[in-house]
Design an enzyme around this catalytic site. Sequence first.
Site, PDB file in Angstrom:
ATOM      1  N   LYS A 128       0.618  -1.135  -0.009  1.00  0.00           N
ATOM      2  CA  LYS A 128      -0.132   0.103  -0.015  1.00  0.00           C
ATOM      3  C   LYS A 128       0.963   1.242   0.359  1.00  0.00           C
ATOM      4  O   LYS A 128       0.312   2.210  -0.238  1.00  0.00           O
ATOM      5  CB  LYS A 128      -0.982  -0.097   1.201  1.00  0.00           C
ATOM      6  CG  LYS A 128      -1.905  -1.017   0.921  1.00  0.00           C
ATOM      7  CD  LYS A 128      -3.046  -1.111   2.083  1.00  0.00           C
ATOM      8  CE  LYS A 128      -4.138  -1.950   1.982  1.00  0.00           C
ATOM      9  NZ  LYS A 128      -3.606  -3.431   2.269  1.00  0.00           N
TER      10      LYS A 128
HETATM   11  C1  LIG Z   1      -4.316  -4.490   1.923  1.00  0.00           C
HETATM   12  C2  LIG Z   1      -3.464  -5.627   1.824  1.00  0.00           C
HETATM   13  C3  LIG Z   1      -4.015  -6.677   0.923  1.00  0.00           C
HETATM   14  C4  LIG Z   1      -5.403  -6.686   0.323  1.00  0.00           C
HETATM   15  O1  LIG Z   1      -5.499  -5.581  -0.746  1.00  0.00           O
HETATM   16  P1  LIG Z   1      -6.966  -5.348  -1.357  1.00  0.00           P
HETATM   17  O2  LIG Z   1      -6.360  -4.173  -2.391  1.00  0.00           O
HETATM   18  O3  LIG Z   1      -7.604  -4.611  -0.156  1.00  0.00           O
HETATM   19  O4  LIG Z   1      -7.650  -6.391  -1.982  1.00  0.00           O
HETATM   20  C5  LIG Z   1      -3.335  -7.731   0.966  1.00  0.00           C
HETATM   21  N1  LIG Z   1      -2.129  -7.909   1.482  1.00  0.00           N
HETATM   22  C6  LIG Z   1      -1.649  -6.988   2.394  1.00  0.00           C
HETATM   23  C7  LIG Z   1      -0.438  -7.111   3.133  1.00  0.00           C
HETATM   24  C8  LIG Z   1      -2.581  -5.682   2.430  1.00  0.00           C
HETATM   25  O5  LIG Z   1      -2.182  -4.842   3.238  1.00  0.00           O
END
Ligand SMILES: *Cc1c(COP(=O)(O)O)cnc(C)c1O
Length: 433
Positions: free
Chosen positions: A107
Site C-alpha cells: 500500500k
Molecule cells: C491491503 C492488503 C491486501 C489486500 O489488498 P486489497 O487491495 O484490499 O484487496 C493484501 N495484503 C496485504 C499485506 C495488505 O496490506
Amino acid sequence: MMYHSLNHKARTSSFKNAVIKGLAPDRGLYFPDRITPLPDRFFREIDKMSNAEIAYEAIRQFIEPEIDPDSLYRIVEETLSFNFPVKTFNDNLSVLELFHGPTMAFKDVGARFMARCLGYFNKNNPETITVLVATSGDTGGAVAHGFLGVKGVNVVILYPDGKVSDIQERQLTTLGQNITALKVDGVFDDCQDMVKQAFLDLKLTDTMQLTSANSINVARWLPQMFYFLFAYKKLYRQYDEIVFSVPSGNFGNICAAMMAQQMGLPVRPFIASNNENRVVTDFLQSNIYEPKPSIQTISNAMDVGNPSNFVRIQNIYHNDIDILRRNLVSYSYTDDQTRTAMKELYESFDYIADPHGAVGYLGAMDYLKDHPETHCVFLETAHPTKFLDVVESTIEKTVELPDQIKSIMGKPKSAIAIKSYSELKDFLLSKTD
Ligand SMILES: *Cc1c(COP(=O)(O)O)cnc(C)c1O
C-alpha cells in the site's frame, strides 16, 4: 479526465475533486469516464522503459491536465523510489515482491502517490484537509507514512484494538506530527462503518474538509496498476501466458490490475486469493452476492466482509457474470492451509512468505493444477516480519528484522481509545476549534 459515480446519481467530477472528496455525493465510488488502451508498441517494447516511464505513460490519461506533465512525472518518480523484484522459482511460478517501500506493505505506492497529489492540489489552499481512514492492518501505516509532514493535511486513522500485529500498530501509532491514531473497540468493519458514517454526517462535512485514503480513493487505487506492468516487463520475453494471483481483501489491488488489462496488458484471468472472508469466491459459484461480517484470520489485511472495490470490478466487466468469470477466478483458504503453505514455501524454495503472500501462493498452485501451461506470479504484499509471531511459529525459525522495522521497535505507541461513532465525531469536531 472526468470521473463518474458508480451510483450514477451524482454529477461527473474532476480528478482533483475526486481525490479531495473520496466518495461521490451519492455515496458511489468514482470511476474514470474513459479508458484508452495504450499502443501495442508500449507492451511490445516495455522492457526498454524505466519503471517511472512505464508508470507515467500508464497513469497520465487519468490525471492530466489537472496535474501538469512535469509535476506528474516527478510525483510518479518519487512515489516509486524503491524496487519491485520478481523472483522466479521454476517455469510455472514467480513471486512479485511489493514490500520494499517504507512501511514494507504494497500500500506504500498508493499512499505515497495520493499524498503527493493532495499536496499538489493543496499548495495554495489555506484550508486543512483531514484524511480519515479505517485500517485492517497495513493501510494505516502506509497512509500515515505517506502523509507524514504533508502541509495542510491531518491524518486520522481508525484501527481495531488488539486485531492488528504489534509492528503494524507501531507503524501507525509512533509517528506523531500530523498523524493521530484512534483504537476502536471492535473489528475492522466497525472502523469502516464509522468512517462511512462520518462522510454522511453533514455536521462534520459542513465544518471540515474530509477525505478518505482507502482504496475507494482514485489516487490510492489507480497507481496499483503499476505493479502488474513492472512484473510483465520482467517476464514477458520468457513466458507466453502470465497470470497473477492477488491476495485480496477490499479488491483494490486486483481491480487496478484489471485496469491495466483494459489498457492492453495481455493477461487473463486474475486470481483473487482470499482467506476465509469468501464473499467473492461464493459469488462466482452461486451468483449471489452476500456481504458478511468479517472473520478474523492470520492474514488480517484481507479480513473484509464486503469488499468495496467489487462494484468497480463489476463495472469493468459490464455487470455480466459470464464475462466476469472469464476474467476472475477466486479461491479461499483457511488459516491452517495458509500455515501449511508458508511451511511448503520455506521447505521447497527456501522462501519466507508472510500469511498474505502464502494465500496468494495457494491460489497460484490451485490455478496451475488446471492450467499447467501458465506462468503464475503470486504477489507478496507485506514483508514477513510484519507478521512476526505467525511467521516464526510456523516455520520454526527466527527472522531477521529489516531496518525499516527495527527503527520503530523502541518507540512508544500513542493512540486514543474510542468506542462509538459519537466519540469519533467529538474528536473530529474538537480538531476544528
Ligand atoms: C491491503 C492488503 C491486501 C489486500 O489488498 P486489497 O487491495 O484490499 O484487496 C493484501 N495484503 C496485504 C499485506 C495488505 O496490506
